[in-house]
Write a protein that holds these residues in place. Structure first.
Motif, PDB file in Angstrom:
ATOM      1  N   ALA A 122      43.955 114.359 101.472  1.00  0.00           N
ATOM      2  CA  ALA A 122      43.337 113.105 101.033  1.00  0.00           C
ATOM      3  C   ALA A 122      44.400 112.037 100.797  1.00  0.00           C
ATOM      4  N   ARG A 123      45.510 112.419 100.181  1.00  0.00           N
ATOM      5  CA  ARG A 123      46.580 111.441  99.941  1.00  0.00           C
ATOM      6  C   ARG A 123      47.153 110.938 101.262  1.00  0.00           C
ATOM      7  N   PHE A 124      47.356 111.853 102.210  1.00  0.00           N
ATOM      8  CA  PHE A 124      47.873 111.450 103.515  1.00  0.00           C
ATOM      9  C   PHE A 124      46.922 110.478 104.203  1.00  0.00           C
ATOM     10  N   LEU A 125      45.645 110.786 104.196  1.00  0.00           N
ATOM     11  CA  LEU A 125      44.666 109.925 104.852  1.00  0.00           C
ATOM     12  C   LEU A 125      44.614 108.547 104.202  1.00  0.00           C
ATOM     13  N   ASP A 126      44.806 108.499 102.893  1.00  0.00           N
ATOM     14  CA  ASP A 126      44.795 107.212 102.190  1.00  0.00           C
ATOM     15  C   ASP A 126      45.965 106.328 102.603  1.00  0.00           C
ATOM     16  N   LEU A 127      47.038 106.942 103.096  1.00  0.00           N
ATOM     17  CA  LEU A 127      48.215 106.174 103.508  1.00  0.00           C
ATOM     18  C   LEU A 127      48.108 105.648 104.938  1.00  0.00           C
ATOM     19  N   LEU A 128      47.140 106.146 105.696  1.00  0.00           N
ATOM     20  CA  LEU A 128      47.000 105.707 107.083  1.00  0.00           C
ATOM     21  C   LEU A 128      46.461 104.275 107.134  1.00  0.00           C
TER      22      LEU A 128
END
Length: 241
Positions: A122-128
């Motif tokens: 979820a954190r990774f996707l939020d950075l995209l």
């Protein structure tokens, strides 16, 4: 809606006599690929991320309408397992910018040893960034669950549909596009074997269903051994057209 069908990579020694003539220099292989296909999935970026100048060169070399998908670097997906992704995401965004309108989808293939970690994903996707269409390929079986599909859908990120040895073929469309990786029909080993015409007709039917839903579809064959990816991609494209 658009359909893009190609292969994972364009330069293989064992494609001589299949896609390009025997003894074709490595530097001329892309030219032969461009005569047959309008998209490719770049696999070498997984092992060594190209320089920005290389991306800019591809933007100039690839024809109008061609779409290049990129495989994210292994330092992000396998060595780091998406932890502290900012440094590598910055590099990816720079290369993505240089590709201009030749860019397609960013493929994030996770390690088969990386078990489900909802919070880290979820954190990774939020950075995209919104302008970088992304698909995630999950190799560990623990990821294949409704909570993960719902997370991807909420971020408009694609779930990578897979075909290959030991891989679940889950037909989930979580983004405005569909991304398919066909690793080969051999249930005992990846990257080999040739899909039958019946197999390819089945996939053609699925692709037509997704386009009827208003989704673009990207399909890449990764069964490069023996050049099967080339013939399977050409056959599937003829079936859907």
């Amino acid at each position: 809606m658009s359909i893009f069908i190609g292969t994972s990579g364009w330069s293989y020694d064992h494609w001589q006599g299949v896609l390009y003539p025997e003894k074709t220099p490595v530097g001329k292989r892309l030219g032969y690929y461009l005569q047959r296909f309008d998209t490719v999935e770049l696999n070498t970026s997984f092992y060594r991320w190209p320089k920005n100048e290389t991306f800019a060169g591809w933007r100039e070399k690839l024809p109008d309408g061609f779409r290049l998908s990129l495989k994210a670097p292994r330092w992000l997906t396998h060595y780091g397992n998406l932890s502290n992704p900012e440094r590598w995401l910055d590099k990816v965004k720079e290369g993505w910018h240089e590709l201009g309108d030749r860019r397609a989808i960013l493929l994030v293939q996770l390690s088969p040893r990386f078990a489900c970690n909802y919070d880290r994903l979820a954190r990774f996707l939020d950075l995209l960034p919104d302008w970088m269409p992304t698909v995630v390929e999950f190799r560990h079986p623990s990821w294949h669950q409704d909570a993960i599909y719902d997370l991807l859908e909420s971020r408009r990120v694609g779930y990578c549909i897979m075909s290959g040895a030991g891989l679940p073929c889950v037909l989930r469309a979580t983004a405005p596009f569909v991304y398919i990786r066909l690793h080969g029909p051999d249930w005992h080993s990846l990257y080999g074997g040739s899909y039958s015409d019946d197999d390819l007709r089945w996939w053609a039917d699925r692709i037509r269903e997704w386009t009827a839903q208003g989704k673009d579809v990207y399909a890449y064959f990764n069964n490069d051994i023996g050049g099967h990816a080339v013939w399977n991609a050409l056959t599937l494209r003829a079936l859907v057209q």
